[in-house]
Design an enzyme around this catalytic site. Structure first.
Site, PDB file in Angstrom:
ATOM      1  CB  CYS B  87      45.599  36.196  44.599  1.00  0.00           C
ATOM      2  SG  CYS B  87      45.299  34.614  43.263  1.00  0.00           S
ATOM      3  CG  HIS B 196      45.213  33.320  48.496  1.00  0.00           C
ATOM      4  ND1 HIS B 196      44.030  34.419  48.309  1.00  0.00           N
ATOM      5  CD2 HIS B 196      45.468  32.804  47.424  1.00  0.00           C
ATOM      6  CE1 HIS B 196      43.777  34.335  46.976  1.00  0.00           C
ATOM      7  NE2 HIS B 196      44.697  33.339  46.366  1.00  0.00           N
ATOM      8  CD  GLU B 198      43.505  35.996  51.559  1.00  0.00           C
ATOM      9  OE1 GLU B 198      44.989  36.020  51.705  1.00  0.00           O
ATOM     10  OE2 GLU B 198      42.795  36.001  50.436  1.00  0.00           O
TER      11      GLU B 198
END
Lengths: 79, 225
Positions: B87, B196, B198
């Site tokens: 990002c 994302h 994560e």
């Protein structure tokens, strides 16, 4: 001391969603006849006489503008 | 051996905690790195996490790129260290010149926040080897300036060399050229993507655990190096 202006604009081929949004809002406000809006940035720098044009160009190219997506113009104003 | 993964925190970073957690889920040691400190603390890889570094002033990532830690990251990446930008981290890597192109305002103007299907196009990078080529994964996408832009010649080069790592499936969420969600450097060690992974490492806290594969891929890349 001199004032230097740097104008940064999205390249013509790069989509400018913000400019489009402004253009689309104008008729809603009653303003007709504006066919296109492009939105950019305007920087005003107060610059010592020791700063030469090459340094100003480098500031614009490496930091104030992103050459991948933006064009820029550096000019000295009101000596 | 313990694999050490550095996670950078800039002023305005949001996702460093989740990035560190993802590294730990993959059984790496997560090492906090500070924007103002050029010391990489001997890490094996670096994650540049998401957020709004320096308030997104000037352009997203434009100021973070000049942080002391980034000089060290650029130098280490030049020697082959794996680097992942997520990002805002992707935006920073583009501004730093580690990846080509730039990210601009979403074509629909709105901030997009949703779970997004991605297709894995390249499973030979340091961060994507655990996926099957063509696999579809579901991870969160949350960004206002996620439209990937590059010159036609750069896009042609990325496509021709197979350097598009992830592509959006279905409707293009942000106007990215060729539905590009993530790309890699020529050597496959630096990867950047807008979504994302994560945030998708455990079904308890994310839509899936599909993102964990990126961090497990890194473990393979470091251990096999």
């Amino acid at each position: 001391m001199a004032r230097v202006v740097v104008d940064v604009m999205p390249k013509p081929e790069i989509l400018d969603p913000q400019g489009q949004a402004v253009a689309n809002a104008l008729p809603r406000l009653g303003f007709e006849g504006i066919t296109s809006v492009r939105q950019g940035k305007h920087f005003e720098l107060e610059v010592d006489d020791s700063v030469d044009d090459a340094a100003l160009e480098k500031i614009a190219e490496t930091f104030l503008a992103n050459p991948v997506i933006e064009d820029w113009v550096v000019r000295r104003v009101g000596a | 051996m313990s694999v050490r993964v550095g996670v950078i925190t800039f002023p305005g970073t949001l996702d460093d905690v989740d990035a560190a957690r993802a590294a730990r889920y993959a059984e790496a040691e997560a090492v906090p790195l500070w924007h103002g400190d050029p010391d990489l603390k001997g890490v094996d890889a670096v994650i540049v996490p998401g957020g709004f570094s320096y308030g997104d002033y000037l352009r997203c990532g434009a100021i973070a790129r000049f942080a002391p830690v980034m000089g060290s990251v650029i130098e280490a990446a030049g020697k082959g260290m794996p680097v992942l930008g997520i990002c805002n981290g992707f935006q920073i890597l583009c501004e730093a010149g580690l990846l080509p192109g730039a990210l601009i305002r979403n074509s629909g103007l709105h901030f997009v926040c949703k779970d997004q299907w991605l297709k894995v196009e390249n499973n030979t990078t340091a961060w994507s080897s655990r996926y099957e080529k063509g696999a579809e994964i579901l991870v969160p996408l949350k960004s206002g300036e996620g439209g990937y832009q590059a010159t036609q010649s750069t896009v042609d080069e990325l496509e021709g060399e197979g350097r598009v790592v992830f592509r959006y499936v279905g409707d293009n969420p942000n106007g990215s050229r060729n539905n590009i969600a993530g790309i890699t450097s020529a050597n496959g060690r630096v990867v950047g993507l807008m979504p994302h992974p994560e945030h998708a490492i455990d079904a308890l806290t994310g839509p899936t655990d599909d993102g964990l594969g990126m961090f497990l891929s890194l473990m393979d890349a470091v251990v096999n190096a």
